[in-house]
Design a protein around this motif. Sequence first.
Motif, short mmCIF file in Angstrom:
data_model
loop_
_atom_site.label_atom_id
_atom_site.label_comp_id
_atom_site.label_asym_id
_atom_site.label_seq_id
_atom_site.Cartn_x
_atom_site.Cartn_y
_atom_site.Cartn_z
N LEU A 1 22.97 5.69 0.47
CA LEU A 1 22.97 6.96 1.18
C LEU A 1 21.54 7.48 1.30
O LEU A 1 20.67 7.15 0.49
N LYS A 2 21.28 8.30 2.33
CA LYS A 2 19.95 8.86 2.56
C LYS A 2 19.51 9.71 1.38
O LYS A 2 18.37 9.69 0.96
N GLN A 3 20.42 10.49 0.86
CA GLN A 3 20.21 11.26 -0.35
C GLN A 3 21.57 11.44 -0.98
O GLN A 3 22.60 11.23 -0.34
N ILE A 4 21.58 11.82 -2.25
CA ILE A 4 22.87 11.93 -2.92
C ILE A 4 22.91 13.18 -3.78
O ILE A 4 21.96 13.49 -4.48
N ASN A 5 24.00 13.90 -3.62
CA ASN A 5 24.34 15.01 -4.49
C ASN A 5 25.87 15.08 -4.49
O ASN A 5 26.53 14.28 -3.81
N HIS A 6 26.44 16.02 -5.23
CA HIS A 6 27.91 16.07 -5.34
C HIS A 6 28.57 16.25 -3.98
O HIS A 6 29.56 15.57 -3.67
N GLU A 7 28.06 17.11 -3.16
CA GLU A 7 28.69 17.41 -1.86
C GLU A 7 28.64 16.18 -0.95
O GLU A 7 29.65 15.81 -0.35
N ILE A 8 27.49 15.53 -0.86
CA ILE A 8 27.35 14.34 -0.01
C ILE A 8 28.24 13.22 -0.54
O ILE A 8 28.93 12.55 0.24
N ALA A 9 28.22 13.00 -1.85
CA ALA A 9 29.05 11.95 -2.44
C ALA A 9 30.53 12.23 -2.21
O ALA A 9 31.29 11.32 -1.85
N VAL B 1 35.62 10.85 0.53
CA VAL B 1 36.78 11.27 1.32
C VAL B 1 36.89 10.40 2.57
O VAL B 1 37.99 9.95 2.93
N ARG B 2 35.77 10.15 3.24
CA ARG B 2 35.79 9.31 4.44
C ARG B 2 36.26 7.89 4.10
O ARG B 2 37.08 7.31 4.82
N ILE B 3 35.74 7.35 3.00
CA ILE B 3 36.10 5.99 2.60
C ILE B 3 37.60 5.89 2.29
O ILE B 3 38.25 4.89 2.62
N GLN B 4 38.16 6.93 1.66
CA GLN B 4 39.59 6.93 1.32
C GLN B 4 40.47 6.74 2.55
O GLN B 4 41.57 6.21 2.46
N HIS B 5 39.99 7.16 3.71
CA HIS B 5 40.78 7.09 4.94
C HIS B 5 40.53 5.83 5.76
O HIS B 5 41.05 5.69 6.86
N MET B 6 39.72 4.91 5.24
CA MET B 6 39.43 3.67 5.96
C MET B 6 40.27 2.55 5.37
O MET B 6 40.00 2.05 4.28
N ALA B 7 41.28 2.13 6.11
CA ALA B 7 42.21 1.11 5.62
C ALA B 7 41.53 -0.21 5.34
O ALA B 7 41.97 -0.97 4.47
N GLU B 8 40.45 -0.51 6.03
CA GLU B 8 39.75 -1.77 5.83
C GLU B 8 39.11 -1.86 4.44
O GLU B 8 38.91 -2.94 3.92
N VAL B 9 38.76 -0.71 3.86
CA VAL B 9 38.14 -0.68 2.54
C VAL B 9 39.24 -0.75 1.50
O VAL B 9 40.04 0.18 1.35
N THR B 10 39.31 -1.87 0.76
CA THR B 10 40.36 -2.03 -0.24
C THR B 10 39.90 -1.61 -1.62
O THR B 10 40.72 -1.33 -2.49
N GLU B 11 38.58 -1.60 -1.85
CA GLU B 11 38.02 -1.15 -3.12
C GLU B 11 36.68 -0.48 -2.84
O GLU B 11 35.97 -0.88 -1.92
N CYS B 12 36.35 0.53 -3.65
CA CYS B 12 35.08 1.22 -3.53
C CYS B 12 34.60 1.60 -4.92
O CYS B 12 35.36 2.19 -5.70
N TYR B 13 33.35 1.25 -5.21
CA TYR B 13 32.76 1.55 -6.51
C TYR B 13 31.45 2.29 -6.33
O TYR B 13 30.63 1.91 -5.49
N ASN B 14 31.25 3.34 -7.11
CA ASN B 14 29.96 4.03 -7.18
C ASN B 14 29.12 3.23 -8.16
O ASN B 14 29.54 3.00 -9.29
N THR B 15 27.95 2.77 -7.73
CA THR B 15 27.14 1.87 -8.55
C THR B 15 25.75 2.43 -8.81
O THR B 15 25.31 3.36 -8.14
N SER B 16 25.09 1.85 -9.79
CA SER B 16 23.70 2.19 -10.04
C SER B 16 22.83 1.09 -9.45
O SER B 16 23.32 0.02 -9.12
N GLY B 17 21.54 1.34 -9.33
CA GLY B 17 20.64 0.34 -8.81
C GLY B 17 20.20 0.68 -7.40
O GLY B 17 20.16 1.84 -7.00
#
Length: 153
Positions: free
Chosen positions: A74-82, A87-103
């Motif tokens: 992401l361009k920048q990250i805070n609670h609101e942006i994350a 929420v957008r990812i939750q509505h994408m049927a193609e995405v079967t798994e999503c992980y918040n990662t470090s690095g």
Amino acid sequence: MENLDETDLLILRTLQRNAKLTTKELADKVHLTPTPVFERQKRLEKRGYIKKYVAVLDPEKLDQGLVVFCQVKLKQINHEIADRFMVRIQHMAEVTECYNTSGQYDYLLKVRARDMKEYQEFILNKLGTIESVSSIESTFVMSEVKMNYGINI
């Protein structure tokens, strides 16, 4: 693993291999009668050790054979942006798994598609339309070497 005994763990291991077992079949496998197995299973469900029961489908037979691991920065990250991103990812049927990662990247997505064209459409028309996304790196799976849905307990 508060208050789980060996029988509870055996029930969990057995259900991970085949959640379709009847109570009687499960009881036979864990060497108990059906009533205590039923009560233990309900307790494990109530306490959240068992989240749900699912059928594992064959993606090839359902024309969803392309697997892509997609790293998103992401361009920048805070609670609101994350929160908006998730929420957008939750509505994408193609995405079967999503992980918040470090690095280097903020999120790792597992995406299923019919083919490369469908994946390209997903990138251009869905993931790429999220304003907060800075970069996307895709890794295409050539073959699945190991697929295990269980937890080592």
